[in-house]
Write a protein that holds these residues in place. Structure first.
Motif, PDB file in Angstrom:
ATOM      1  N   VAL A   8     -16.218  32.030  29.025  1.00  0.00           N
ATOM      2  CA  VAL A   8     -15.277  31.106  28.391  1.00  0.00           C
ATOM      3  C   VAL A   8     -14.202  30.784  29.407  1.00  0.00           C
ATOM      4  CG1 VAL A   8     -13.578  30.819  26.552  1.00  0.00           C
ATOM      5  CG2 VAL A   8     -15.719  32.014  26.085  1.00  0.00           C
ATOM      6  N   ASP A   9     -13.910  29.506  29.570  1.00  0.00           N
ATOM      7  CA  ASP A   9     -12.856  29.063  30.471  1.00  0.00           C
ATOM      8  C   ASP A   9     -12.116  27.921  29.787  1.00  0.00           C
ATOM      9  OD1 ASP A   9     -11.228  28.697  32.658  1.00  0.00           O
ATOM     10  OD2 ASP A   9     -12.676  27.471  33.737  1.00  0.00           O
ATOM     11  N   GLY A  10     -10.941  28.215  29.230  1.00  0.00           N
ATOM     12  CA  GLY A  10     -10.177  27.191  28.531  1.00  0.00           C
ATOM     13  C   GLY A  10     -10.540  27.139  27.053  1.00  0.00           C
ATOM     14  N   LEU A  11     -10.513  25.942  26.497  1.00  0.00           N
ATOM     15  CA  LEU A  11     -10.807  25.730  25.084  1.00  0.00           C
ATOM     16  C   LEU A  11     -12.293  25.415  24.926  1.00  0.00           C
ATOM     17  CD1 LEU A  11      -9.796  25.364  22.167  1.00  0.00           C
ATOM     18  CD2 LEU A  11      -9.321  22.982  22.739  1.00  0.00           C
ATOM     19  N   VAL A  12     -13.007  26.263  24.167  1.00  0.00           N
ATOM     20  CA  VAL A  12     -14.439  26.088  23.944  1.00  0.00           C
ATOM     21  C   VAL A  12     -14.672  26.039  22.440  1.00  0.00           C
ATOM     22  CG1 VAL A  12     -16.736  27.094  24.226  1.00  0.00           C
ATOM     23  CG2 VAL A  12     -15.050  27.290  26.067  1.00  0.00           C
ATOM     24  N   VAL A  13     -15.299  24.942  21.962  1.00  0.00           N
ATOM     25  CA  VAL A  13     -15.610  24.783  20.549  1.00  0.00           C
ATOM     26  C   VAL A  13     -17.123  24.754  20.396  1.00  0.00           C
ATOM     27  CG1 VAL A  13     -15.365  23.338  18.497  1.00  0.00           C
ATOM     28  CG2 VAL A  13     -13.490  23.475  20.158  1.00  0.00           C
ATOM     29  N   LEU A  14     -17.648  25.644  19.559  1.00  0.00           N
ATOM     30  CA  LEU A  14     -19.077  25.694  19.284  1.00  0.00           C
ATOM     31  C   LEU A  14     -19.304  25.277  17.842  1.00  0.00           C
ATOM     32  CD1 LEU A  14     -19.931  29.106  20.947  1.00  0.00           C
ATOM     33  CD2 LEU A  14     -20.278  26.824  21.893  1.00  0.00           C
ATOM     34  N   LEU A  31     -11.849  30.559  22.039  1.00  0.00           N
ATOM     35  CA  LEU A  31     -13.217  30.312  21.600  1.00  0.00           C
ATOM     36  C   LEU A  31     -13.174  30.030  20.105  1.00  0.00           C
ATOM     37  CD1 LEU A  31     -16.312  30.294  21.928  1.00  0.00           C
ATOM     38  CD2 LEU A  31     -16.247  32.779  21.553  1.00  0.00           C
ATOM     39  N   ILE A  32     -13.558  28.810  19.712  1.00  0.00           N
ATOM     40  CA  ILE A  32     -13.609  28.422  18.302  1.00  0.00           C
ATOM     41  C   ILE A  32     -15.072  28.268  17.918  1.00  0.00           C
ATOM     42  CG2 ILE A  32     -13.012  26.669  16.591  1.00  0.00           C
ATOM     43  CD1 ILE A  32     -10.580  25.979  18.390  1.00  0.00           C
ATOM     44  N   VAL A  33     -15.476  28.977  16.870  1.00  0.00           N
ATOM     45  CA  VAL A  33     -16.843  28.884  16.365  1.00  0.00           C
ATOM     46  C   VAL A  33     -16.771  28.290  14.968  1.00  0.00           C
ATOM     47  CG1 VAL A  33     -18.935  30.140  15.745  1.00  0.00           C
ATOM     48  CG2 VAL A  33     -17.572  30.879  17.710  1.00  0.00           C
ATOM     49  N   CYS A  47     -18.445  41.761  34.624  1.00  0.00           N
ATOM     50  CA  CYS A  47     -17.254  41.314  33.903  1.00  0.00           C
ATOM     51  C   CYS A  47     -16.528  42.516  33.292  1.00  0.00           C
ATOM     52  CB  CYS A  47     -17.659  40.314  32.816  1.00  0.00           C
ATOM     53  SG  CYS A  47     -16.241  39.641  31.932  1.00  0.00           S
ATOM     54  N   PRO A  48     -15.947  43.375  34.120  1.00  0.00           N
ATOM     55  CA  PRO A  48     -15.309  44.577  33.577  1.00  0.00           C
ATOM     56  C   PRO A  48     -14.051  44.285  32.757  1.00  0.00           C
ATOM     57  CG  PRO A  48     -14.864  44.377  35.915  1.00  0.00           C
ATOM     58  CD  PRO A  48     -15.857  43.300  35.562  1.00  0.00           C
ATOM     59  N   GLN A  49     -13.410  43.125  32.980  1.00  0.00           N
ATOM     60  CA  GLN A  49     -12.174  42.820  32.261  1.00  0.00           C
ATOM     61  C   GLN A  49     -12.412  42.261  30.872  1.00  0.00           C
ATOM     62  OE1 GLN A  49     -13.435  40.962  34.676  1.00  0.00           O
ATOM     63  NE2 GLN A  49     -13.217  38.821  34.165  1.00  0.00           N
ATOM     64  N   GLY A  50     -13.618  41.828  30.558  1.00  0.00           N
ATOM     65  CA  GLY A  50     -13.909  41.288  29.234  1.00  0.00           C
ATOM     66  C   GLY A  50     -13.299  39.910  29.017  1.00  0.00           C
ATOM     67  N   PHE A  51     -12.824  39.674  27.793  1.00  0.00           N
ATOM     68  CA  PHE A  51     -12.288  38.364  27.409  1.00  0.00           C
ATOM     69  C   PHE A  51     -10.800  38.479  27.103  1.00  0.00           C
ATOM     70  CE2 PHE A  51     -11.521  35.140  24.010  1.00  0.00           C
ATOM     71  CZ  PHE A  51     -11.656  34.020  24.818  1.00  0.00           C
ATOM     72  N   ARG A  52     -10.024  37.508  27.598  1.00  0.00           N
ATOM     73  CA  ARG A  52      -8.577  37.467  27.392  1.00  0.00           C
ATOM     74  C   ARG A  52      -8.260  36.180  26.647  1.00  0.00           C
ATOM     75  NH1 ARG A  52      -3.885  39.377  30.214  1.00  0.00           N
ATOM     76  NH2 ARG A  52      -2.221  37.851  30.088  1.00  0.00           N
ATOM     77  N   GLY A  53      -7.908  36.282  25.358  1.00  0.00           N
ATOM     78  CA  GLY A  53      -7.584  35.091  24.598  1.00  0.00           C
ATOM     79  C   GLY A  53      -7.815  35.270  23.113  1.00  0.00           C
ATOM     80  N   MET A  54      -8.195  34.172  22.450  1.00  0.00           N
ATOM     81  CA  MET A  54      -8.377  34.175  21.016  1.00  0.00           C
ATOM     82  C   MET A  54      -9.792  33.768  20.650  1.00  0.00           C
ATOM     83  SD  MET A  54      -6.841  31.737  17.993  1.00  0.00           S
ATOM     84  CE  MET A  54      -5.134  31.968  18.362  1.00  0.00           C
ATOM     85  N   ILE A  55     -10.353  34.483  19.681  1.00  0.00           N
ATOM     86  CA  ILE A  55     -11.599  34.077  19.052  1.00  0.00           C
ATOM     87  C   ILE A  55     -11.224  33.629  17.648  1.00  0.00           C
ATOM     88  CG2 ILE A  55     -13.853  34.814  18.216  1.00  0.00           C
ATOM     89  CD1 ILE A  55     -13.798  37.001  20.380  1.00  0.00           C
ATOM     90  N   LEU A 107      -1.548  27.105  27.404  1.00  0.00           N
ATOM     91  CA  LEU A 107      -2.424  26.564  28.444  1.00  0.00           C
ATOM     92  C   LEU A 107      -3.474  25.600  27.888  1.00  0.00           C
ATOM     93  CD1 LEU A 107      -3.149  29.757  30.567  1.00  0.00           C
ATOM     94  CD2 LEU A 107      -1.823  27.761  31.277  1.00  0.00           C
ATOM     95  N   ASN A 108      -4.005  25.900  26.691  1.00  0.00           N
ATOM     96  CA  ASN A 108      -5.184  25.188  26.200  1.00  0.00           C
ATOM     97  C   ASN A 108      -4.949  24.270  25.013  1.00  0.00           C
ATOM     98  OD1 ASN A 108      -7.263  26.422  27.958  1.00  0.00           O
ATOM     99  ND2 ASN A 108      -6.435  28.278  27.064  1.00  0.00           N
ATOM    100  N   ALA A 109      -3.864  24.428  24.297  1.00  0.00           N
ATOM    101  CA  ALA A 109      -3.630  23.584  23.124  1.00  0.00           C
ATOM    102  C   ALA A 109      -2.143  23.340  22.902  1.00  0.00           C
ATOM    103  CB  ALA A 109      -4.250  24.238  21.897  1.00  0.00           C
ATOM    104  N   PRO A 110      -1.401  22.931  23.945  1.00  0.00           N
ATOM    105  CA  PRO A 110       0.059  22.836  23.793  1.00  0.00           C
ATOM    106  C   PRO A 110       0.510  21.778  22.794  1.00  0.00           C
ATOM    107  CG  PRO A 110      -0.637  21.832  25.843  1.00  0.00           C
ATOM    108  CD  PRO A 110      -1.837  22.514  25.256  1.00  0.00           C
ATOM    109  N   HIS A 111      -0.314  20.779  22.537  1.00  0.00           N
ATOM    110  CA  HIS A 111       0.103  19.719  21.620  1.00  0.00           C
ATOM    111  C   HIS A 111      -0.424  19.932  20.214  1.00  0.00           C
ATOM    112  CE1 HIS A 111       1.668  17.711  25.073  1.00  0.00           C
ATOM    113  NE2 HIS A 111       0.496  17.791  25.665  1.00  0.00           N
ATOM    114  N   LEU A 112      -1.270  20.932  20.031  1.00  0.00           N
ATOM    115  CA  LEU A 112      -1.868  21.168  18.722  1.00  0.00           C
ATOM    116  C   LEU A 112      -1.138  22.238  17.918  1.00  0.00           C
ATOM    117  CD1 LEU A 112      -5.630  21.171  19.755  1.00  0.00           C
ATOM    118  CD2 LEU A 112      -4.294  19.287  18.818  1.00  0.00           C
ATOM    119  N   LEU A 113      -0.659  23.263  18.581  1.00  0.00           N
ATOM    120  CA  LEU A 113      -0.034  24.384  17.897  1.00  0.00           C
ATOM    121  C   LEU A 113       1.316  24.693  18.502  1.00  0.00           C
ATOM    122  CD1 LEU A 113      -3.138  26.730  17.737  1.00  0.00           C
ATOM    123  CD2 LEU A 113      -2.226  25.372  15.874  1.00  0.00           C
ATOM    124  N   LYS A 114       2.198  25.182  17.664  1.00  0.00           N
ATOM    125  CA  LYS A 114       3.518  25.570  18.117  1.00  0.00           C
ATOM    126  C   LYS A 114       3.852  26.914  17.491  1.00  0.00           C
ATOM    127  CE  LYS A 114       7.928  24.053  16.744  1.00  0.00           C
ATOM    128  NZ  LYS A 114       8.797  22.967  16.355  1.00  0.00           N
TER     129      LYS A 114
END
Length: 123
Positions: A8-14, A31-33, A47-55, A107-114
């Protein structure tokens, strides 16, 4: 079901259901599913660091088995289950960190959420 390959790099919508099996969820972002999410993965030296962000699982449920390394958070509109893995040792490690969530939203959704004190508000 849809298969994703972990990066995942940035905003990913599945759209639809997603399976993440034997591929380490890696990278950073949101990551939005739009469906159900199933994670059943093994440790991965690449990938020892795993994922940094929101699912965010919109309109579905999530099931996590195996070794999920997550720094950030998980939001699930449906049911959430963690199964068959001990949190100790090399097992699943999910660490809530609001600073990582704020960072990824900016970084990924500055205009969508506050960020609002005590809640989330859509702009």
């Amino acid at each position: 079901m849809r298969v994703i390959f972990g990066q995942v790099d940035g905003l990913v919508v599945l759209e639809g259901n997603a399976n993440l099996n034997n591929e380490k969820l890696c990278g950073s972002g949101i990551l939005i599913v739009e469906g159900n999410l199933n994670i059943n993965q093994n440790q991965n030296a690449s990938c020892p660091q795993g994922f940094r962000g929101m699912i965010y699982v919109k309109g579905g449920s999530a099931s996590v088995r195996g070794d999920l390394e997550l720094l950030g958070g998980i939001v699930v509109e449906g049911n959430m289950s963690f199964e068959e893995t001990s949190i100790a040792g090399t097992g699943r490690k999910v660490t809530f960190d609001p600073n990582v969530l704020y960072e990824q939203l900016n970084l990924n959704a500055p205009h969508l959420l506050k960020v609002q004190s005590g809640s989330w508000r859509q702009q």
